[in-house]
Scaffold this active site. Sequence first.
Site, mmCIF file in Angstrom:
data_model
loop_
_atom_site.group_PDB
_atom_site.id
_atom_site.type_symbol
_atom_site.label_atom_id
_atom_site.label_comp_id
_atom_site.label_asym_id
_atom_site.label_seq_id
_atom_site.Cartn_x
_atom_site.Cartn_y
_atom_site.Cartn_z
ATOM 1 C CG ASP A 8 -1.740 1.154 1.531
ATOM 2 O OD1 ASP A 8 -2.476 1.632 0.614
ATOM 3 O OD2 ASP A 8 -1.547 1.803 2.604
ATOM 4 C CG ASP A 10 -2.048 7.417 0.652
ATOM 5 O OD1 ASP A 10 -0.910 8.086 0.288
ATOM 6 O OD2 ASP A 10 -3.069 7.045 0.060
HETATM 7 C C1 BG6 Z 1 -6.011 5.545 0.158
HETATM 8 C C2 BG6 Z 1 -6.057 6.549 1.391
HETATM 9 O O1 BG6 Z 1 -4.616 5.031 0.069
HETATM 10 O O2 BG6 Z 1 -6.217 6.445 -0.925
HETATM 11 C C3 BG6 Z 1 -7.184 6.908 1.612
HETATM 12 O O3 BG6 Z 1 -5.650 5.529 2.671
HETATM 13 C C4 BG6 Z 1 -7.833 7.845 0.387
HETATM 14 O O4 BG6 Z 1 -7.442 7.883 2.959
HETATM 15 C C5 BG6 Z 1 -7.686 7.179 -0.752
HETATM 16 O O5 BG6 Z 1 -9.016 8.594 0.783
HETATM 17 C C6 BG6 Z 1 -8.223 7.748 -1.857
HETATM 18 O O6 BG6 Z 1 -7.169 8.618 -2.388
HETATM 19 P P1 BG6 Z 1 -7.384 9.764 -3.474
HETATM 20 O O7 BG6 Z 1 -5.792 10.441 -3.278
HETATM 21 O O8 BG6 Z 1 -7.498 9.222 -4.596
HETATM 22 O O9 BG6 Z 1 -8.317 10.856 -2.950
HETATM 23 MG MG MG Z 2 -2.746 3.366 3.776
#
Ligand code: BG6
Ligand code: MG
Length: 215
Positions: A8, A10
């Site tokens: 993953d 984030d």
């Molecule tokens: C995930 C995060 O990786 O991506 C979430 O953990 C986030 O918190 C999701 O909402 C979607 O991200 P984005 O950048 O497409 O808004």
């Molecule tokens: Mg994550």
Amino acid sequence: MIRAVIFDLDGVIVDTAHYHYIAWKRLASELGITLTLQHNELLKGVSRMHSLEIILNLGNIRLPQAEKEALADKKNKWFMEYIESIRPEEIFPGVKELLVNCRKQNLKTALASSSKNAPRVIELLGIAHLFDTMVDGTMITHSKPDPEIFLLAAKKLDVEPGKCLVFEDAEAGVEAALAAGMKCVGVGSAGQLNKANIIVKQTADFDLAKINSIL
Ligand code: BG6
Ligand code: MG
């Protein structure tokens, strides 16, 4: 034997989870909702729109789709501003080495992030070359806890799901990995991630030499 490791992004490779949190908190506060760190655990790993829906539910707010999309765009603009200053030095300690060592051990590597911003973050971090394949939020229909993202990563790597190990910091991500029939390393605290096969405090705490003992 484990043949592939899926990461993953984030909260596992870099602390962008924090930027998601402060952007959502800012939006929630405009809506008169106080978003706590505990609430934030529910937002990790799930799609942008799903995260917004969780927040709106907290405030018992119902909005038409067009307004929800405007709010999600607003949060995303803030998030994009926050991440623009990210530098390679912000990769969590030891994570680059872990990726390099995976490849030295002939393990395939993939990125599997629900975020549509993942390609930009990876570009800013300069680590695209360390992944055999990357799957992001633009390539899937159902986000975590659905297993789709991990199954797609395994397919692209041409490795059976049962031979994949996933690194995840989100409860929804751990559930997705297990639903895909994969093993999972939970990154963070045992409370939220207790379904993971093993839990480490930080990604690089994982002992790669013992990877097959997880089977
Ligand atoms: C995930 C995060 O990786 O991506 C979430 O953990 C986030 O918190 C999701 O909402 C979607 O991200 P984005 O950048 O497409 O808004
Ligand atoms: Mg994550």
